[in-house]
Design a protein around this motif. Structure first.
Motif, PDB file in Angstrom:
ATOM      1  N   GLY A 176       0.806  -1.218   0.000  1.00 34.18           N
ATOM      2  CA  GLY A 176       0.000   0.000   0.000  1.00 34.18           C
ATOM      3  C   GLY A 176       0.838   1.266   0.000  1.00 34.18           C
ATOM      4  O   GLY A 176       2.047   1.227   0.216  1.00 34.18           O
ATOM      5  N   VAL A 177       0.158   2.400  -0.226  1.00 33.23           N
ATOM      6  CA  VAL A 177       0.860   3.688  -0.239  1.00 33.23           C
ATOM      7  C   VAL A 177       1.577   3.932   1.082  1.00 33.23           C
ATOM      8  O   VAL A 177       2.647   4.525   1.126  1.00 33.23           O
ATOM      9  CB  VAL A 177      -0.078   4.886  -0.530  1.00 33.23           C
ATOM     10  N   GLY A 178       1.000   3.435   2.176  1.00 31.14           N
ATOM     11  CA  GLY A 178       1.621   3.603   3.483  1.00 31.14           C
ATOM     12  C   GLY A 178       2.467   2.402   3.892  1.00 31.14           C
ATOM     13  O   GLY A 178       2.909   2.320   5.035  1.00 31.14           O
ATOM     14  N   ALA A 183      -8.576   4.287  -7.945  1.00 30.94           N
ATOM     15  CA  ALA A 183      -9.789   3.575  -7.534  1.00 30.94           C
ATOM     16  C   ALA A 183      -9.897   3.526  -6.025  1.00 30.94           C
ATOM     17  O   ALA A 183      -8.908   3.479  -5.311  1.00 30.94           O
ATOM     18  CB  ALA A 183      -9.779   2.157  -8.101  1.00 30.94           C
ATOM     19  N   ARG A 184     -11.151   3.562  -5.552  1.00 27.22           N
ATOM     20  CA  ARG A 184     -11.399   3.478  -4.128  1.00 27.22           C
ATOM     21  C   ARG A 184     -12.696   2.710  -3.888  1.00 27.22           C
ATOM     22  O   ARG A 184     -13.638   2.803  -4.670  1.00 27.22           O
ATOM     23  CB  ARG A 184     -11.557   4.890  -3.547  1.00 27.22           C
ATOM     24  N   LEU A 195     -16.814   0.668  -4.937  1.00 26.62           N
ATOM     25  CA  LEU A 195     -16.304   1.101  -6.227  1.00 26.62           C
ATOM     26  C   LEU A 195     -17.507   1.161  -7.177  1.00 26.62           C
ATOM     27  O   LEU A 195     -18.362   0.281  -7.130  1.00 26.62           O
ATOM     28  CB  LEU A 195     -15.283   0.067  -6.722  1.00 26.62           C
ATOM     29  N   PRO A 196     -17.605   2.187  -8.027  1.00 35.19           N
ATOM     30  CA  PRO A 196     -18.718   2.202  -8.997  1.00 35.19           C
ATOM     31  C   PRO A 196     -18.688   0.937  -9.861  1.00 35.19           C
ATOM     32  O   PRO A 196     -17.616   0.353 -10.064  1.00 35.19           O
ATOM     33  CB  PRO A 196     -18.422   3.443  -9.846  1.00 35.19           C
ATOM     34  N   SER A 218      -3.844   1.074  -2.708  1.00 32.54           N
ATOM     35  CA  SER A 218      -3.259   2.216  -3.403  1.00 32.54           C
ATOM     36  C   SER A 218      -3.998   3.506  -3.055  1.00 32.54           C
ATOM     37  O   SER A 218      -3.558   4.594  -3.410  1.00 32.54           O
ATOM     38  CB  SER A 218      -3.302   1.965  -4.920  1.00 32.54           C
ATOM     39  N   ASP A 219      -5.131   3.376  -2.366  1.00 34.70           N
ATOM     40  CA  ASP A 219      -5.870   4.557  -1.901  1.00 34.70           C
ATOM     41  C   ASP A 219      -5.624   4.724  -0.398  1.00 34.70           C
ATOM     42  O   ASP A 219      -5.845   3.805   0.388  1.00 34.70           O
ATOM     43  CB  ASP A 219      -7.378   4.372  -2.172  1.00 34.70           C
TER      44      ASP A 219
END
Ligand code: ZN
Length: 373
Positions: free
Chosen positions: A162-164, A229-230, A305-306, A333-334
């Motif tokens: 992940g980003v963190g 994406a989230r 997510l849509p 990634s979010d």
């Protein structure tokens, strides 16, 4: 066959005697126990109107109590002498967790049930076997369905980072353990995890576990990366991806597996056959139905997510006879998804939604089985 025929006893055939019969409480339900002095056969069935369980004992004389007082969902039981069967009247639907001969005695374990589940029990005999004397033959009842939960990645394959810095393999395992706990607490299915530790398991190995355990349903948990994406989403198998994001996810997961040390052509012919065989239509239908339950349950408590239900060619979804879905609980990634998935209360919330989805799916599945006879 819905008619109850009187049992035929051949002239001169020795009758066994039922010497003991009782209802007792077990951990979270009710149990019927019957004892006989010599070997005899039993058969368990159910009727809807009146709502009843029936133990047919064609070869016995009854020396147990004429009536058993009610306990739990059993309003009472009585011996129907002309038809040589024990009638257990019920106050509502029950599930039969097990019916088997244990140490020569017939033991029937009852738990809470649902109307569709009970309707399914009335579709034929539930279980049969031999009891009494030295006979130990047993036929297990339709026991609880097995749900296989697959925490994605593991061991040398960390999944997405992940980003963190969160490793996906840790999030998927924590979520799977929580989901297992919740499903087991509800008692409507058994749960098998493809891994309960930080170990690498190839994708075909995961599929193989589902098939060997005769899983009713397979659910793989992930939290991958997808730029921009989230939210949570759910995937079912398709030869062609429904969109670019799904295609990328499937590609990267399938590739991570090859990098993990196993290439699909190297697996046993049996597993190859499984991986490459056509997905049967009913499996597809069952998978799509599960995806709908996941979307509607998650949608009540979790950001989605849509176009939440998507399709792609995920290797882990390729069991030909086990309805399978892959849940992306969010995207590491979010930053917001990553923070949420690192919190145990949030994972418990996701697990509650998935538990609701499994239960909804199981009820419809049972009703479907009953309807199709
Ligand atoms: Zn993943």
């Amino acid at each position: 066959m819905g008619l109850a025929l009187p049992a035929l006893i051949l002239p001169g055939e020795a009758l066994a005697a039922v010497t003991g019969a009782r209802l007792e409480r077990n951990a979270d339900g009710t149990r019927l126990i019957l004892e006989a002095d010599s070997a005899t056969s039993w058969r368990l069935s159910a009727t809807q109107r009146p709502m009843r369980l029936i133990v047919s004992l064609p070869g016995v004389t009854w020396r147990g109590p004429a009536r058993l007082p009610g306990l739990g969902p059993a309003r009472g039981a009585r011996w129907d002498a002309p038809n040589r069967r024990l009638l257990i009247d019920l106050s509502g639907p029950v599930s039969v967790r097990n019916a088997a001969t244990v140490d020569g005695r017939l033991v029937v374990e009852l738990g809470p049930g649902t109307a569709p589940g009970f309707a399914r029990l009335t579709q034929g005999r539930i279980a049969q076997g031999q009891m009494g004397g030295t006979a130990t033959a047993r036929t297990p009842a339709r026991s609880l369905p097995v749900i296989v939960i697959d925490p994605g990645h593991g061991g040398k394959d960390p999944g997405t980072i992940g980003v963190g810095g969160t490793h996906e393999k840790r999030i998927t395992l924590a979520a799977a353990l929580e989901l297992k706990k919740q499903l087991e607490a509800a008692g409507r299915c058994r749960v098998v995890l493809t891994r309960s530790r930080d170990v690498f398991i190839p994708l075909d190995g995961r599929v193989d576990i589902a098939r060997r355990r005769e899983a009713t349903l397979f659910m793989s948990l992930h939290a991958d990366s997808a730029p921009g994406a989230r939210g949570a989403s759910v995937y079912t198998l398709a030869d062609r991806a429904s969109d670019a994001l799904s295609a990328r996810l499937a590609q990267s997961q399938n590739r991570a597996d090859a990098a993990g040390g196993l290439r699909i052509p190297d697996v046993s012919p049996e597993v190859q056959r499984i991986l490459y065989s056509l997905v049967r239509q009913e499996t597809k239908v069952g998978s799509a139905r599960m995806a709908r339950f996941v979307v509607s349950n998650l949608g009540q408590s979790v950001t989605l997510l849509p176009n939440t239900h998507r399709q792609a060619s995920f290797a882990v979804l390729k069991a030909p006879d086990v309805p399978s879905v892959l849940v992306e609980m969010g995207f590491l990634s979010d930053r917001r998804d990553e923070a949420a998935l690192n919190r145990a209360p949030y994972r418990a919330q996701v697990a509650r939604a998935l538990t609701g989805a499994v239960h909804g799916w199981l009820e419809q599945h049972h009703a479907g089985v009953a309807n199709s006879g």
